[in-house]
Scaffold this motif. Structure first.
Motif, PDB file in Angstrom:
ATOM      1  N   ASN A 184       0.821  -1.210   0.000  1.00 19.66           N
ATOM      2  CA  ASN A 184       0.000   0.000   0.000  1.00 19.66           C
ATOM      3  C   ASN A 184       0.848   1.251   0.000  1.00 19.66           C
ATOM      4  O   ASN A 184       0.529   2.230  -0.661  1.00 19.66           O
ATOM      5  CB  ASN A 184      -0.919   0.015   1.227  1.00 19.66           C
ATOM      6  N   GLU A 185       1.912   1.191   0.747  1.00 19.84           N
ATOM      7  CA  GLU A 185       2.769   2.368   0.807  1.00 19.84           C
ATOM      8  C   GLU A 185       3.453   2.602  -0.531  1.00 19.84           C
ATOM      9  O   GLU A 185       3.668   3.727  -0.950  1.00 19.84           O
ATOM     10  CB  GLU A 185       3.803   2.195   1.922  1.00 19.84           C
ATOM     11  N   ILE A 186       3.791   1.529  -1.172  1.00 20.34           N
ATOM     12  CA  ILE A 186       4.436   1.643  -2.478  1.00 20.34           C
ATOM     13  C   ILE A 186       3.464   2.178  -3.520  1.00 20.34           C
ATOM     14  O   ILE A 186       3.801   3.006  -4.348  1.00 20.34           O
ATOM     15  CB  ILE A 186       5.009   0.275  -2.912  1.00 20.34           C
ATOM     16  N   ARG A 187       2.239   1.736  -3.404  1.00 20.56           N
ATOM     17  CA  ARG A 187       1.223   2.171  -4.380  1.00 20.56           C
ATOM     18  C   ARG A 187       0.842   3.632  -4.222  1.00 20.56           C
ATOM     19  O   ARG A 187       0.363   4.261  -5.142  1.00 20.56           O
ATOM     20  CB  ARG A 187      -0.058   1.359  -4.176  1.00 20.56           C
ATOM     21  N   ARG A 188       1.044   4.150  -3.031  1.00 22.60           N
ATOM     22  CA  ARG A 188       0.562   5.486  -2.725  1.00 22.60           C
ATOM     23  C   ARG A 188       1.011   6.529  -3.745  1.00 22.60           C
ATOM     24  O   ARG A 188       2.187   6.667  -4.029  1.00 22.60           O
ATOM     25  CB  ARG A 188       1.077   5.889  -1.354  1.00 22.60           C
ATOM     26  N   GLY A 189       0.022   7.260  -4.247  1.00 26.18           N
ATOM     27  CA  GLY A 189       0.335   8.369  -5.138  1.00 26.18           C
ATOM     28  C   GLY A 189       0.783   7.980  -6.531  1.00 26.18           C
ATOM     29  O   GLY A 189       0.977   8.837  -7.375  1.00 26.18           O
ATOM     30  N   CYS A 190       0.954   6.696  -6.789  1.00 30.41           N
ATOM     31  CA  CYS A 190       1.437   6.267  -8.091  1.00 30.41           C
ATOM     32  C   CYS A 190       0.452   6.581  -9.195  1.00 30.41           C
ATOM     33  O   CYS A 190      -0.755   6.505  -9.003  1.00 30.41           O
ATOM     34  CB  CYS A 190       1.602   4.756  -8.120  1.00 30.41           C
ATOM     35  N   ALA A 191       0.977   6.896 -10.342  1.00 30.12           N
ATOM     36  CA  ALA A 191       0.094   7.115 -11.477  1.00 30.12           C
ATOM     37  C   ALA A 191      -0.221   5.772 -12.136  1.00 30.12           C
ATOM     38  O   ALA A 191      -1.342   5.526 -12.549  1.00 30.12           O
ATOM     39  CB  ALA A 191       0.757   8.033 -12.486  1.00 30.12           C
ATOM     40  N   GLU A 192       0.773   4.917 -12.217  1.00 29.67           N
ATOM     41  CA  GLU A 192       0.567   3.642 -12.877  1.00 29.67           C
ATOM     42  C   GLU A 192       1.668   2.671 -12.485  1.00 29.67           C
ATOM     43  O   GLU A 192       2.821   3.064 -12.312  1.00 29.67           O
ATOM     44  CB  GLU A 192       0.595   3.844 -14.405  1.00 29.67           C
ATOM     45  N   ILE A 193       1.292   1.412 -12.349  1.00 34.28           N
ATOM     46  CA  ILE A 193       2.288   0.379 -12.085  1.00 34.28           C
ATOM     47  C   ILE A 193       2.149  -0.678 -13.157  1.00 34.28           C
ATOM     48  O   ILE A 193       1.041  -1.127 -13.458  1.00 34.28           O
ATOM     49  CB  ILE A 193       2.072  -0.283 -10.711  1.00 34.28           C
ATOM     50  N   ILE A 194       3.260  -1.040 -13.752  1.00 31.00           N
ATOM     51  CA  ILE A 194       3.213  -2.095 -14.755  1.00 31.00           C
ATOM     52  C   ILE A 194       3.912  -3.313 -14.175  1.00 31.00           C
ATOM     53  O   ILE A 194       5.034  -3.197 -13.683  1.00 31.00           O
ATOM     54  CB  ILE A 194       3.880  -1.621 -16.056  1.00 31.00           C
ATOM     55  N   ASP A 195       3.234  -4.410 -14.216  1.00 33.60           N
ATOM     56  CA  ASP A 195       3.744  -5.665 -13.653  1.00 33.60           C
ATOM     57  C   ASP A 195       3.850  -5.615 -12.132  1.00 33.60           C
ATOM     58  O   ASP A 195       4.911  -5.810 -11.558  1.00 33.60           O
ATOM     59  CB  ASP A 195       5.120  -6.001 -14.272  1.00 33.60           C
ATOM     60  N   GLU A 196       2.719  -5.359 -11.520  1.00 40.42           N
ATOM     61  CA  GLU A 196       2.706  -5.295 -10.059  1.00 40.42           C
ATOM     62  C   GLU A 196       3.032  -6.660  -9.456  1.00 40.42           C
ATOM     63  O   GLU A 196       3.618  -6.750  -8.381  1.00 40.42           O
ATOM     64  CB  GLU A 196       1.326  -4.821  -9.577  1.00 40.42           C
ATOM     65  N   GLU A 197       2.680  -7.718 -10.196  1.00 35.01           N
ATOM     66  CA  GLU A 197       2.989  -9.080  -9.763  1.00 35.01           C
ATOM     67  C   GLU A 197       4.451  -9.225  -9.393  1.00 35.01           C
ATOM     68  O   GLU A 197       4.814  -9.826  -8.394  1.00 35.01           O
ATOM     69  CB  GLU A 197       2.681 -10.066 -10.907  1.00 35.01           C
ATOM     70  N   ARG A 198       5.266  -8.651 -10.237  1.00 30.50           N
ATOM     71  CA  ARG A 198       6.711  -8.743 -10.048  1.00 30.50           C
ATOM     72  C   ARG A 198       7.099  -8.096  -8.714  1.00 30.50           C
ATOM     73  O   ARG A 198       7.912  -8.644  -7.959  1.00 30.50           O
ATOM     74  CB  ARG A 198       7.399  -8.021 -11.215  1.00 30.50           C
ATOM     75  N   ILE A 199       6.511  -6.948  -8.455  1.00 29.93           N
ATOM     76  CA  ILE A 199       6.832  -6.248  -7.211  1.00 29.93           C
ATOM     77  C   ILE A 199       6.412  -7.089  -6.012  1.00 29.93           C
ATOM     78  O   ILE A 199       7.149  -7.207  -5.035  1.00 29.93           O
ATOM     79  CB  ILE A 199       6.144  -4.860  -7.173  1.00 29.93           C
ATOM     80  N   ILE A 200       5.240  -7.683  -6.124  1.00 31.62           N
ATOM     81  CA  ILE A 200       4.765  -8.527  -5.023  1.00 31.62           C
ATOM     82  C   ILE A 200       5.722  -9.694  -4.789  1.00 31.62           C
ATOM     83  O   ILE A 200       6.090  -9.992  -3.653  1.00 31.62           O
ATOM     84  CB  ILE A 200       3.344  -9.050  -5.328  1.00 31.62           C
ATOM     85  N   LYS A 201       6.172 -10.289  -5.875  1.00 32.43           N
ATOM     86  CA  LYS A 201       7.126 -11.399  -5.736  1.00 32.43           C
ATOM     87  C   LYS A 201       8.408 -10.963  -5.045  1.00 32.43           C
ATOM     88  O   LYS A 201       8.947 -11.659  -4.185  1.00 32.43           O
ATOM     89  CB  LYS A 201       7.475 -11.959  -7.120  1.00 32.43           C
ATOM     90  N   LEU A 202       8.887  -9.793  -5.446  1.00 30.98           N
ATOM     91  CA  LEU A 202      10.130  -9.298  -4.860  1.00 30.98           C
ATOM     92  C   LEU A 202       9.965  -9.049  -3.362  1.00 30.98           C
ATOM     93  O   LEU A 202      10.837  -9.368  -2.559  1.00 30.98           O
ATOM     94  CB  LEU A 202      10.564  -8.006  -5.560  1.00 30.98           C
ATOM     95  N   LEU A 203       8.819  -8.471  -3.025  1.00 37.05           N
ATOM     96  CA  LEU A 203       8.563  -8.199  -1.611  1.00 37.05           C
ATOM     97  C   LEU A 203       8.467  -9.503  -0.815  1.00 37.05           C
ATOM     98  O   LEU A 203       8.997  -9.611   0.283  1.00 37.05           O
ATOM     99  CB  LEU A 203       7.266  -7.398  -1.453  1.00 37.05           C
ATOM    100  N   LYS A 204       7.823 -10.450  -1.430  1.00 37.38           N
ATOM    101  CA  LYS A 204       7.671 -11.748  -0.772  1.00 37.38           C
ATOM    102  C   LYS A 204       9.034 -12.375  -0.502  1.00 37.38           C
ATOM    103  O   LYS A 204       9.322 -12.845   0.599  1.00 37.38           O
ATOM    104  CB  LYS A 204       6.848 -12.681  -1.673  1.00 37.38           C
ATOM    105  N   ALA A 205       9.866 -12.330  -1.529  1.00 33.18           N
ATOM    106  CA  ALA A 205      11.210 -12.891  -1.381  1.00 33.18           C
ATOM    107  C   ALA A 205      11.980 -12.173  -0.286  1.00 33.18           C
ATOM    108  O   ALA A 205      12.786 -12.760   0.428  1.00 33.18           O
ATOM    109  CB  ALA A 205      11.956 -12.805  -2.704  1.00 33.18           C
ATOM    110  N   TYR A 206      11.714 -10.882  -0.169  1.00 26.39           N
ATOM    111  CA  TYR A 206      12.400 -10.107   0.861  1.00 26.39           C
ATOM    112  C   TYR A 206      11.936 -10.550   2.248  1.00 26.39           C
ATOM    113  O   TYR A 206      12.742 -10.776   3.148  1.00 26.39           O
ATOM    114  CB  TYR A 206      12.142  -8.616   0.659  1.00 26.39           C
ATOM    115  N   TYR A 207      10.633 -10.705   2.396  1.00 26.13           N
ATOM    116  CA  TYR A 207      10.121 -11.078   3.712  1.00 26.13           C
ATOM    117  C   TYR A 207      10.432 -12.540   4.059  1.00 26.13           C
ATOM    118  O   TYR A 207      10.766 -12.849   5.192  1.00 26.13           O
ATOM    119  CB  TYR A 207       8.614 -10.822   3.788  1.00 26.13           C
ATOM    120  N   ASP A 208      10.329 -13.406   3.068  1.00 26.21           N
ATOM    121  CA  ASP A 208      10.536 -14.822   3.352  1.00 26.21           C
ATOM    122  C   ASP A 208      12.006 -15.206   3.437  1.00 26.21           C
ATOM    123  O   ASP A 208      12.414 -15.960   4.305  1.00 26.21           O
ATOM    124  CB  ASP A 208       9.860 -15.689   2.282  1.00 26.21           C
ATOM    125  N   GLU A 209      12.800 -14.667   2.505  1.00 28.97           N
ATOM    126  CA  GLU A 209      14.191 -15.127   2.429  1.00 28.97           C
ATOM    127  C   GLU A 209      15.208 -14.013   2.622  1.00 28.97           C
ATOM    128  O   GLU A 209      16.396 -14.195   2.382  1.00 28.97           O
ATOM    129  CB  GLU A 209      14.448 -15.763   1.056  1.00 28.97           C
TER     130      GLU A 209
END
Length: 399
Positions: free
Chosen positions: A7-32
């Motif tokens: 949510n914080e990352i999305r804040r104020g954004c005009a557009e995100i392309i390939d949000e899936e990728r960002i979610i994966k990266l965040l997941k990898a950060y939290y998990d590993e």
RNA sequence: GGUGGGAUAGUCAAGUGGCCAACGACGGCAGACUGUAAAUCUGCUCCCUAUGGGUUCAGAGGUUCGACUCCUCUUCCCACCA
């Protein structure tokens, strides 16, 4: 956790392309605890950052908070060549010294927001120079003219028969190639950069960097006028190196509507906070001025200090709300008698005696808080506080 | 390379021999009103100790009692054709 970050990352954004990728990266950060890279390009032609740039920097800082290493890319290669872009006045070609100077002032300013330990400063000259004619040709062969013309800016100019330099086609490619070289996971930029940002994705695919970068676009911040984008040339900007008093005053001068925009893009308050402030203003329980003051305080404190911010506020109230005289006024002195219009010009608060006369006629000039109307007035020995309008002050000592 | 069109104050843009320091719009400044604003209304917006004087309409010459306006050359832009 992940939701909050997202949510914080999305804040104020005009557009995100390939949000899936960002979610994966965040997941990898939290998990590993795996980190990732976020690239943002900066052009070292203008040494002064303003709040428009900080929108991007703040977003980068958010990413740093959630495991990213920022690739702070300095486009020294392109700057050394100059940009033939037709729309704005042709960019000057900068000398190496100028560029170096700009870069160092740039990064000091940027580190007021970014975490230096999680930032990698990179220069695209390093790999672009090495690319060579062959590499360049290979690069250009990835792209068709038709594809290039998809870019809004180009197609419009082509249609309206405004010239497009061939080299302009190359710039997006170079920027895209930066992403290939850096193997960026995410790139962020302004909405005006969409085409170039997407080029990074496309080229990463061609050059078989394993993944394509996600792209996050931030809107362009409006300037003080609330209409045009914040930029130095339009003189509607708040510079990060502005004096506390100026900064505070400038924030306060924006319109009530624009204030919400600034809150979203510049404040570090949570979105819920902001929503409740907005609701408060709408139902009348909060005075918009008060809310705007808080914003001005926050922004001023970020680039200076808490104390500077509160004294800027006190100073502001002193001058405007209570119409008193500011504490720091420039002092001037002169010998013998002096004509009022001349005195105003000498003290740099009027551009010409003609203008001074007009302002006196209009009742805009005050001496020691008293309005004057006599154009012929001569000042003799003594100390005077001269004032034109609400903002321009000077102290004059006549000996 | 050829042919037309253009260059006017911070910007855009009128003015095609005297009524021009130059309409208008935007911007800017100031006054009123306010919250410091925004919106609105009003005034100002080349310089000069000024009911006057000076310097301006891309640059240099010329015609004329008089030129932003006409002529010549120069520089720079734009359009159409190659």
């Amino acid at each position: 956790m992940l939701e909050i970050a997202l949510n914080e990352i999305r804040r104020g954004c005009a557009e995100i392309i390939d949000e899936e990728r960002i979610i994966k990266l965040l997941k990898a950060y939290y998990d590993e605890a795996k980190t990732y890279t976020v690239k943002a390009g900066f052009d070292p032609t203008a040494p002064d950052l303003h709040l428009g740039h900080t929108v991007l920097l703040q977003k980068l800082a958010t990413f740093q908070k959630y495991g990213a290493t920022v690739q702070f890319l300095i486009g020294d290669f392109t700057a050394a060549i100059g940009d033939p872009t037709g729309k704005s006045a042709t960019r000057k070609v900068l000398s190496n010294e100028d560029i170096a100077k700009n870069i160092s002032s740039y990064t000091t300013q940027a580190f007021k927001i970014l975490d230096e330990s999680k930032t990698e400063i990179v220069y695209n000259k390093e790999w672009l120079e090495a690319l060579g004619a062959l590499g360049m040709l290979q690069l250009t062969s990835n792209l068709t003219v038709a594809r290039m013309l998809e870019r809004d800016d180009f197609s419009k100019r082509y249609a309206s028969q405004t010239p497009i330099a061939v080299s302009e086609f190359i710039y997006p490619l170079l920027q895209g190639y930066d992403s290939v070289h850096l193997k960026s996971d995410i790139e962020i930029g302004g909405t005006d950069q969409k085409f170039n940002l997407l080029m990074g994705r496309q080229l990463q695919k061609v050059y078989e960097v394993k993944k394509q970068q996600a792209v996050l676009m931030m809107p362009i911040l409006e300037g003080l006028d609330g209409v045009q984008k914040m930029s130095k040339s339009l003189a509607n900007y708040i510079g990060v190196t502005d004096e506390p008093n100026d900064m505070f005053g400038k924030v306060l001068s924006i319109s009530d509507d624009l204030m919400w925009r600034y809150f979203e893009l510049l404040s570090t308050r949570t979105l819920e906070d902001i929503a409740s402030l907005k609701a408060g203003v709408e139902d009348g329980s909060l005075h918009p001025k008060k809310v705007k003051e808080d914003l001005a305080l926050e922004i001023t404190a970020r680039f200076h200090s808490q104390e500077d911010a509160s004294s800027a506020k006190a100073e502001f109230e002193k001058i405007h709300s209570k119409s008193q005289i500011p504490t720091d006024i420039q002092e001037f002195s002169c010998e013998g008698e002096i004509w009022i219009a001349k005195a105003l010009v000498d003290c740099n608060i009027e551009p010409s005696t003609s203008q001074a006369r007009r302002d006196i006629k209009q009742g805009a000039v005050k001496i020691n808080q008293e309005k004057i109307s006599d154009i012929q007035l001569q000042l003799t020995g003594g100390e005077y506080i001269l004032q034109v309008g609400k903002r321009k002050f000077a102290k004059l000592k006549v000996n």
